[in-house]
Enzyme design. Structure first.
Site, short mmCIF file in Angstrom:
data_model
loop_
_atom_site.label_atom_id
_atom_site.label_comp_id
_atom_site.label_asym_id
_atom_site.label_seq_id
_atom_site.Cartn_x
_atom_site.Cartn_y
_atom_site.Cartn_z
N GLU A 14 85.16 71.62 33.15
CA GLU A 14 86.60 70.99 32.37
C GLU A 14 87.12 72.20 31.48
OE1 GLU A 14 83.36 70.28 32.00
OE2 GLU A 14 82.85 69.87 30.04
N GLY B 76 75.93 66.47 27.07
CA GLY B 76 75.50 65.94 25.81
C GLY B 76 74.47 66.76 25.06
N LYS C 56 98.14 62.31 24.15
CA LYS C 56 99.17 62.55 23.55
C LYS C 56 100.33 63.18 24.46
CE LYS C 56 101.01 62.82 19.30
NZ LYS C 56 101.01 61.64 18.31
N HIS D 108 80.31 73.95 32.67
CA HIS D 108 81.48 72.98 32.35
C HIS D 108 82.67 73.35 33.04
CE1 HIS D 108 79.39 70.78 29.03
NE2 HIS D 108 78.74 72.07 28.78
N CYS E 60 76.50 69.41 33.32
CA CYS E 60 75.52 69.90 32.23
C CYS E 60 74.40 69.13 32.09
CB CYS E 60 76.27 70.29 30.92
SG CYS E 60 75.27 71.53 29.79
N TYR E 61 74.15 68.27 30.79
CA TYR E 61 73.30 67.15 30.66
C TYR E 61 73.58 66.08 31.92
CZ TYR E 61 70.84 63.24 28.67
OH TYR E 61 69.83 61.99 28.70
N ASP F 66 104.61 58.61 18.54
CA ASP F 66 103.89 57.31 19.25
C ASP F 66 104.80 56.22 18.95
OD1 ASP F 66 101.94 59.23 19.91
OD2 ASP F 66 100.45 58.70 18.30
N SER F 67 105.34 56.06 17.84
CA SER F 67 106.08 54.78 17.36
C SER F 67 107.34 54.80 18.22
CB SER F 67 106.04 54.32 16.00
OG SER F 67 106.94 55.43 15.45
N SER F 68 107.82 56.01 18.42
CA SER F 68 109.12 56.23 19.11
C SER F 68 108.93 55.63 20.55
CB SER F 68 109.70 57.39 18.95
OG SER F 68 109.97 57.65 17.67
N GLY G 239 107.91 59.20 14.46
CA GLY G 239 106.94 59.94 15.19
C GLY G 239 106.84 59.67 16.57
N SER H 138 108.18 55.05 12.73
CA SER H 138 108.04 56.06 11.81
C SER H 138 109.09 57.25 12.07
CB SER H 138 106.89 56.60 11.69
OG SER H 138 106.17 57.04 12.83
#
Ligand code: XMP
Length: 513
Positions: free
Chosen positions: A174, A55, A369, A172, A82-83, A230-232, A228, A226
């Protein structure tokens, strides 16, 4: 869902989503929750482990994010980053120093030495590079803690309290710059928290299908498809769950890439759902006649899209559920942290207002995604759709500078198809994150055979990016560019010049418009 759960507690750091993704890459389900989440709620979620993010603040500031100390009494392993590590130390009675008073600030790549007897660091090299980014530093440790990693400037680069299963890293783990970071997170999840790793897309698909069936019963659902990713994927999932209780409306505005409308139809028409393709190309082009201003184009297309969708939805009548392809980054961005993020792009704003439905189903709202893509593959979705590049809702209308005409759409579709084909032939289609052609509004003199031409200039764009917020232009080899250019000028009418865009974002954007 009955998965093992790890909670990522968001203290406002810039890598919060990345931490969650890394945990998921270790096949463990996790959710990002605000530091303001009540302890009772956390207890009820029964997490196997908790990760505190970084943070921007100092723990001593009045308005810095803090949680109730009860979080330390849940008996759940904690990793502070970290924070998050500083908050852990501070919360348990240690002290944090200000780096500018004795120069312990570190930024960037730093070499660290590790005690590999620690469960967090088991099996790792004793020395490796980590990514530091901090002003404050851990000055004294709370009771029961010891150092398990240090750098030149930072005696408490990594710390542990084995008995309580509390760990902290000043760096970090990650980010990719931390050489053994992924393994450290894996050690925390598997060695310390005792996770088994039960988060797979096969499992997710089955659970989601069962949940959708239980929720929808014999009701009806509607989805705006669409083409795309996500919708597919949402469509494929719903098709498996409820078959013909789902109706998909695919509004083909005639501004898709070459053959794309037919590819979408081929992928879904026989999938057991009611599939409606509305060929509205002429209607959209009619509305765009004479329009040159990009924002105006976007507005016209957005509005027309809703109108067409609404007309089709009315034919179906009342539906119980509207399916939306919301994914996890949208969920995180719209509300776990302190900062409000305003999305600048949206395809079909306001749909729910226009359709008569009872409830929304968002079957992908927990997925990143890459997980949506993996789910698509698991469900047998066509690879072309799984790996589809981002494509703006208004389609080629914004990649045609100036007025959009049917001839220009066809020209751009042909040129873009050649570019994509040659990129795939060169084996670059997965490494360049987005690439496309733009039809500029500029014409210039050329010579072809013995004749003079006066034709359009086509621009090619290719970028590498991880988040599409910033991007670097791709270093496509000259011989590939040459092949593309020769083919386009020879095979596509009305183009006599091809240029390659070598600006990054910022200062340019990815799309032209
Ligand atoms: P810019 O041009 O702003 O684009 O650098 C960033 C990314 O967003 C995509 N883009 C859109 N995506 N609806 C979308 O879903 C839109 O209206 C839209 N406009 C741009 C663009 O292709 C790039 O990946």
């Amino acid at each position: 869902m009955n998965h093992e759960l790890v909670l990522v507690i968001d203290f406002g750091g810039q890598y919060n989503q990345l931490i969650a993704r890394r945990v998921r890459e270790h096949k463990i389900y996790c959710e990002v929750k605000s530091y303001k989440t009540p302890i009772e709620e956390i207890r009820e979620m029964n997490p196997k482990g908790i990760i505190f993010t970084g943070g921007p603040n100092s723990v001593y500031l009045d308005d810095s994010p803090r949680m109730s100390k009860e979080i330390f009494e849940l008996g759940v392993p904690i990793l502070g980053i970290c924070y998050g590590a500083q908050f852990l130390v501070y919360g348990l009675g240690g002290t944090i120093g200000k780096a500018n008073e004795n120069s312990a600030a570190e930024f960037g790549r730093t070499e660290c030495e590790f005690d590999t007897n620690s469960p967090l660091l088991k099996g790792l090299k004793e020395k490796s590079v980590v990514w530091m980014s901090h002003n404050d530093y851990i000055e004294t440790l709370p009771k029961g803690f010891k150092a398990i990693g240090h750098s030149d400037k930072c005696p408490y680069g990594a710390i542990e309290n084995v008995e309580k299963k509390f760990y902290g890293t000043q760096f970090h783990p990650e980010v990719n710059h931390t050489e053994q970071g992924f393994e450290m997170l894996g050690n925390f999840l598997y060695n310390v928290c005792g996770c088994r790793g039960d988060w797979t897309m096969e499992e997710y698909a089955q659970t989601a299908i069962n949940d959708i069936r239980a929720k929808v019963g014999d009701g009806k659902a509607l989805l705006a498809l669409s083409g795309g990713v996500d919708s597919s994927v949402a469509c494929k999932l719903l098709a498996k769950a409820i078959g013909n209780q789902l109706t998909c409306i695919f509004v083909d505005h005639g501004l898709m890439r070459k053959n794309e409308g037919d590819e979408v139809e081929a992928a879904f028409a026989d999938s057991g759902v009611n599939f409606v393709r509305v060929n509205a190309g002429e209607r959209f082009l009619g509305k765009l006649k004479g329009v040159t201003e990009p924002e105006r184009k976007r507005k016209i297309i957005g509005e027309e899209f809703i109108r067409v969708f609404e007309e089709e939805a009315k034919k179906i009548g009342k539906v119980d559920y509207l399916v939306q392809g919301t994914i996890y980054p949208d969920v995180i961005e719209s509300g776990t942290g302190d900062a409000a993020v305003i999305k600048s792009h949206h395809n079909v704003g306001g749909l729910p207002d226009y359709v008569d439905f009872k409830e929304i189903i968002e079957p992908l709202r927990l997925l990143f995604k890459d997980e949506v893509r993996a789910l698509g593959t698991t469900l047998g979705l066509d690879e072309k759709l799984v790996w589809r590049q981002p494509f703006p809702g208004p389609g080629l209308a914004i990649r045609i500078i100036g007025e959009v005409t049917p001839e220009k759409v066809a020209t751009l579709q042909d040129a873009d198809a050649i570019f994509r084909e040659e990129i795939a032939n060169a084996g670059l289609d997965r490494s360049i994150n987005q690439y496309f052609a733009v039809l500029t509004n500029m014409r210039s003199v050329g010579v072809m055979g013995d004749g003079r031409t006066y034709d359009y200039t086509l621009a090619l764009r290719g970028v590498s990016t991880s988040d599409f917020m910033t991007a670097d232009f791709s270093r496509i080899p000259y011989d590939v560019l040459e092949k593309v250019s020769v083919r386009i000028v020879n095979e596509v009418k009305n183009i006599n010049r091809v240029v390659y865009d070598i600006t990054s974002k910022p200062p340019a954007t990815i799309e032209w418009e």
